[in-house]
Design a protein around this motif. Structure first.
Motif, PDB file in Angstrom:
ATOM      1  N   ASN A 131      32.027 -10.878  11.338  1.00 14.17           N
ATOM      2  CA  ASN A 131      30.766 -10.384  11.909  1.00 14.17           C
ATOM      3  C   ASN A 131      30.204 -11.234  13.029  1.00 14.17           C
ATOM      4  N   ARG A 295      33.112  -1.869  18.337  1.00 15.49           N
ATOM      5  CA  ARG A 295      33.642  -2.983  17.529  1.00 15.49           C
ATOM      6  C   ARG A 295      32.986  -3.027  16.164  1.00 15.49           C
ATOM      7  N   SER A 296      33.799  -3.305  15.145  1.00 14.67           N
ATOM      8  CA  SER A 296      33.251  -3.495  13.805  1.00 14.67           C
ATOM      9  C   SER A 296      33.483  -4.923  13.311  1.00 14.67           C
ATOM     10  N   ASP A 297      34.188  -5.749  14.110  1.00 16.70           N
ATOM     11  CA  ASP A 297      34.480  -7.114  13.648  1.00 16.70           C
ATOM     12  C   ASP A 297      33.393  -8.119  14.036  1.00 16.70           C
ATOM     13  N   SER A 299      28.835  -8.006  14.926  1.00 17.43           N
ATOM     14  CA  SER A 299      27.662  -7.151  15.019  1.00 17.43           C
ATOM     15  C   SER A 299      26.932  -7.452  16.316  1.00 17.43           C
TER      16      SER A 299
END
Ligand SMILES: [Zn+2]
Length: 507
Positions: A131, A295-297, A299
């Protein structure tokens, strides 16, 4: 042609040695050269471009300051923060900004000094947190200034390529957001001196098992050639190079159509030297903004809106008080005030009040105290100072205060490990109003106990002297009803032995 080659090589060498005098590490390139599948899809229109957010999007960056196993070699945090400010300036026009989510130290020689980017990648990749974007700052980054793999959430930086004028961080962050080099494809050509300047470039290059078209100056193949952006100029220069006064490569290159052209030196994703580069192209920015939105890796959020830099003038050093001589001790706890807008504090302690050279002890903490426990010498003077900084607006100064203390030379009053182990403070933290208990167990011999309760500014609030205690132990109570919440210290003395305990009173 042969003659031209020679002359060119000589000039090149000269220009690089000129750079080397002022910027010793800048001939290093970046260790990465993969074009991501995401970027290819995006450029083929399979992923719609995102619009720039009106609100600034803040992305958390975890600093991982790597040292050798013995804790040597950390980058100076002042240098790191200068580099971070420049990173944010380079991204300002994208409305993407970065903030310091964590500032960690990692003692790991194999990562601090690694010979190849694959070794460093695997060590760093295993130590990243999710995150956020993890920046590992090392001593030697596999011979590169830095490297990053597109679509991962970490990058590795050589500490010598970070500072007020170094653009490597923005370049590697560009890779994290999937950008390729402006000279993509030419990475397979090892040296600029291998380019025949006056002869036309080949129409394709073989690179990583693919045939990469060479970008032409007429724009006819800009979508497929090189980095795939049409607003970045053709660029065949795969080594670090210095720009001329016009902000270009000092010689012209020749494209596959035999057209000579100048390479502009402004793009951050080129290998032009730090003094020349300063911008991403509009298409590069849109690609990064679009990539960020998918992107989700890590925030992103807008929580940094309105953040205010901390001010060194609000810094008050508390303990040890200025100019005191402490009882002999091999460690010291430094305490200062909670400073407005500060999320982190840089603490420096040194044996002289000159903080410009090597510094004995530097830490970055979120708390308002830190313990130096690396062997404080007896009968020695120490100086210390603190700089607060805000996670979003990192510019600030050290406070004007430089406190000094003298570590005493009274070895009888030594902090005693056995006594330290025999004494417990409970509960700790203690809620205000609740009694604080000092519990001694298995003291070895009967004795007299003297103790002081000291507040964070060094005032002695309470003293009890010569309380007889039995060898089996004792149980002493302190009322906390009148004490405001905060940090306190209990200094206990028995049989010429000293113990100091930190106590926290909560509201
Ligand atoms: Zn690169």
């Amino acid at each position: 042609m042969k003659l031209l080659q020679l002359t060119f090589a000589t000039l090149l060498l000269a220009s690089f040695s000129l750079i080397a005098q002022t910027q010793p590490e800048h001939e290093k390139g970046c260790g990465i050269s993969i074009k991501s599948d995401w970027l290819v899809k995006y450029q083929h229109g399979e992923i719609p471009p995102a619009r720039k957010s009106l609100m600034t999007q803040y992305i958390p960056v975890r600093m991982v300051v790597v040292g050798e196993n013995d804790g040597n070699g950390y980058i100076d945090p002042t240098q790191l923060l200068q580099s971070f400010q420049l990173l944010n300036e380079d991204f300002a026009s994208t409305n993407i900004q970065f903030y310091v989510s964590d500032y960690d130290f990692l003692d790991l020689s194999s990562l601090y000094d690694h010979s190849t980017t694959s070794i460093g990648s695997s060590l760093a990749s295993n130590r990243r947190e999710s995150n956020k974007i993890n920046t590992f700052v090392v001593g030697t980054a596999g011979g590169a200034c830095g490297y990053a793999t597109p679509r991962t959430n970490y990058l590795v930086m050589d500490k010598d390529c970070m500072g007020r004028i170094d653009r490597t961080w923005a370049h590697e962050m560009g890779h994290v957001f999937t950008l390729a080099h402006t000279f993509y494809g030419w990475e397979s050509v090892e040296e600029i001196s291998n380019i025949e300047l006056t002869e036309r470039a080949p129409s394709t290059l073989s690179y990583r098992g693919r045939n990469v078209p060479v970008e032409r100056t007429d724009g006819s193949n800009c979508e497929d050639a090189a980095d795939g952006f049409c607003d970045t100029a053709p660029d065949y220069l795969m080594e670090r190079w210095a720009c001329n006064i016009a902000g270009e490569y000092r010689d012209s290159l020749t494209d596959p159509d035999s057209i000579r052209f100048a390479v502009p030196a402004q793009n951050i994703m080129s290998y032009a030297s730090d003094a020349c580069v300063n911008t991403f192209s509009e298409e590069q920015k849109t690609a990064m903004i679009t990539n960020m939105s998918t992107r989700s890796d890590f925030s992103s959020n807008s929580s940094g809106e309105g953040a205010v830099a901390a001010n060194g003038e609000d810094m008050n050093l508390l303990l040890p008080e200025h100019n005191v001589t402490l009882p002999y001790n091999n460690f010291v706890e430094l305490v200062w005030n909670e400073t407005p807008n500060a999320d982190f504090y840089i603490v420096q302690m040194n044996r002289s009040n000159n903080f410009n050279g090597n510094i004995l002890f530097t830490r970055v903490v979120t708390d308002t105290s830190v313990v130096f426990d690396e062997g404080l010498l007896d009968n020695t003077r120490y100086y210390w100072r603190v700089r607060p900084f805000n996670a979003y607006q990192v510019e600030s100064d050290f406070g004007d205060q430089v406190f000094r203390f003298r570590n005493g030379d009274f070895p009888v009053n030594t902090i005693d490990a056995a006594l330290n182990a025999a004494i417990t403070i409970a509960p700790n933290p203690v809620a205000g109003g609740q009694d604080l208990r000092i519990i001694g167990q298995d003291l070895g011999l009967s004795s007299n106990l003297t103790y002081d309760l000291i507040d964070a500014s060094g005032r002695v609030l309470l003293t009890r002297e010569n309380l007889p205690v039995a060898a089996a132990g004792f149980n002493e109570r302190i009322e906390t009803g009148t004490l405001p919440a905060g940090v306190y210290f209990l200094r206990l003395r028995m049989n010429e032995k000293l113990v100091t305990k930190r106590v926290v009173i909560t509201p």
